[in-house]
Design a protein around this motif. Structure first.
Motif, short mmCIF file in Angstrom:
data_model
loop_
_atom_site.label_atom_id
_atom_site.label_comp_id
_atom_site.label_asym_id
_atom_site.label_seq_id
_atom_site.Cartn_x
_atom_site.Cartn_y
_atom_site.Cartn_z
N VAL A 112 0.84 -1.21 0.00
CA VAL A 112 0.00 0.00 0.00
C VAL A 112 0.86 1.25 0.00
N SER A 113 2.01 1.19 0.65
CA SER A 113 2.90 2.35 0.71
C SER A 113 3.65 2.56 -0.61
N ILE A 114 3.94 1.46 -1.31
CA ILE A 114 4.72 1.54 -2.54
C ILE A 114 3.88 2.03 -3.71
N VAL A 115 2.63 1.60 -3.80
CA VAL A 115 1.79 1.90 -4.97
C VAL A 115 1.73 3.39 -5.29
N PRO A 116 1.50 4.29 -4.32
CA PRO A 116 1.43 5.72 -4.65
C PRO A 116 2.73 6.29 -5.22
N LEU A 117 3.85 5.59 -5.05
CA LEU A 117 5.11 6.06 -5.60
C LEU A 117 5.17 5.90 -7.12
N PHE A 118 4.31 5.01 -7.65
CA PHE A 118 4.34 4.72 -9.07
C PHE A 118 3.13 5.28 -9.81
N VAL A 119 1.98 5.30 -9.17
CA VAL A 119 0.75 5.79 -9.82
C VAL A 119 -0.04 6.63 -8.85
N ASP A 120 -0.88 7.50 -9.41
CA ASP A 120 -1.80 8.30 -8.61
C ASP A 120 -3.14 7.59 -8.58
N ALA A 121 -3.53 7.12 -7.41
CA ALA A 121 -4.79 6.37 -7.28
C ALA A 121 -5.97 7.32 -7.19
N PRO A 122 -6.97 7.17 -8.08
CA PRO A 122 -8.19 7.99 -7.99
C PRO A 122 -8.92 7.70 -6.68
N VAL A 123 -9.53 8.71 -6.12
CA VAL A 123 -10.20 8.54 -4.83
C VAL A 123 -11.71 8.68 -4.92
N VAL A 136 -3.95 0.91 -11.20
CA VAL A 136 -3.60 0.75 -9.79
C VAL A 136 -3.86 -0.68 -9.33
N MET A 137 -5.02 -1.22 -9.70
CA MET A 137 -5.36 -2.58 -9.29
C MET A 137 -4.40 -3.60 -9.88
N LEU A 138 -4.01 -3.37 -11.13
CA LEU A 138 -3.06 -4.28 -11.77
C LEU A 138 -1.71 -4.25 -11.05
N LEU A 139 -1.27 -3.06 -10.68
CA LEU A 139 0.00 -2.94 -9.96
C LEU A 139 -0.08 -3.61 -8.60
N VAL A 140 -1.20 -3.45 -7.91
CA VAL A 140 -1.38 -4.10 -6.61
C VAL A 140 -1.31 -5.62 -6.76
N MET A 141 -1.95 -6.14 -7.81
CA MET A 141 -1.94 -7.59 -8.04
C MET A 141 -0.52 -8.09 -8.31
N VAL A 142 0.23 -7.34 -9.10
CA VAL A 142 1.62 -7.73 -9.42
C VAL A 142 2.48 -7.73 -8.16
N LEU A 143 2.32 -6.71 -7.33
CA LEU A 143 3.11 -6.62 -6.10
C LEU A 143 2.67 -7.65 -5.07
N TYR A 144 1.38 -8.01 -5.09
CA TYR A 144 0.88 -8.96 -4.10
C TYR A 144 1.24 -10.40 -4.45
N LEU A 145 1.52 -10.69 -5.71
CA LEU A 145 1.80 -12.06 -6.13
C LEU A 145 2.93 -12.70 -5.33
#
Length: 256
Positions: A112-123, A136-145
């Motif tokens: 969760v801390s890393i994701v905002p460093l790469f993309v801006d998540a819509p709120v 954002v969701m794709l990046l989270v999935m890649v990092l969570y794997l």
């Protein structure tokens, strides 16, 4: 405890066994999964530490659901107390599971801390389906794997085979990589099952033509599918190791 190298098609077998076992005790297994979700939701509401606690109980809850699945395979009705099996097997084992839980929470919070460093998540709610949010969701999935690979078998190894928390992460990763074909097929098979169920639900929603009825149908079906998936996790563990879980778990540090 010895690693099994299985063919890729075994992934489909694991899915079939999970679905078949779920329907042996659907009320019990679905009820236990709902109890876990309710506990995680309530824990997340605690100020300051709620999110950490909700994440930290995931390994213990995973073990509890696996134990419930094992009971169902034996034709027994899993009782609610089985959900906290990880904390009823002695202080040493409970402590090891707590360590594993907080390692899992730390890994998820790091993502969760890393994701905002790469993309801006819509709120905003309107941007939930935007291309940015999908990225954002794709990046989270890649990092969570890799986190999923590390923790996939860790709770069972800690509880049933007495492996220490850090070693359990290593062994879990080794098993997943050595049987990468089977786990890939397992994931693809579940994606196909979810797509088919989703198609059926979409058709039913179209026939109902009522937003309220659609909402009342979609959520229970999604939770039931998640419960069914959690049931199949036990068979990935059982199929990946020659030794079967014992009724009396080995104390951490006394790995055979």
């Amino acid at each position: 405890m010895k690693l099994n190298i299985v063919p890729a098609r075994t992934g489909i077998t694991w899915v079939k066994l999970g679905i078949r076992t779920f329907f042996k005790q659907p009320l019990a297994l679905a009820g236990l999964f709902f109890m876990y979700m309710a506990a995680a939701t309530l824990a997340s509401l605690i100020p300051l530490v709620g999110v950490v606690l909700a994440l930290a109980i995931v390994p213990a809850a995973t073990l509890g659901l696996m134990a419930a699945t094992r009971e169902a395979t034996k034709g027994r009705f899993p009782m609610p107390a089985i959900l906290i099996s990880a904390f009823r097997a002695g202080q040493q084992r409970a402590r090891a599971m707590m360590v594993l839980g907080f390692l899992y929470a730390a890994a998820c919070l790091l993502i969760v801390s890393i994701v905002p460093l790469f993309v801006d998540a819509p709120v905003s709610r309107e941007s939930a389906l935007s291309p940015e949010m999908q990225g954002v969701m794709l990046l989270v999935m890649v990092l969570y794997l890799p986190v999923s690979v590390l923790f996939w078998h860790a709770p069972a190894l800690v509880h049933w085979h007495g492996v220490t928390p850090v070693k359990s992460l290593f062994f879990s990763a080794v098993v997943c990589f050595r049987n990468a074909g089977a786990y890939t097929v397992f994931g693809i098979a579940w994606m196909v099952v979810l797509m088919l169920i989703g198609l059926v639900v979409t058709l039913l929603v179209g026939l109902l033509a009522s937003p309220e009825a659609a909402a009342a149908l979609i959520m229970p079906v999604a939770l039931l599918m998640a419960a069914m998936f959690s049931t199949s996790i036990y068979f990935t563990f059982e199929g990946s190791f020659e030794a079967t879980p014992t009724d009396e778990p080995i104390a951490p540090g006394d790995t055979p």
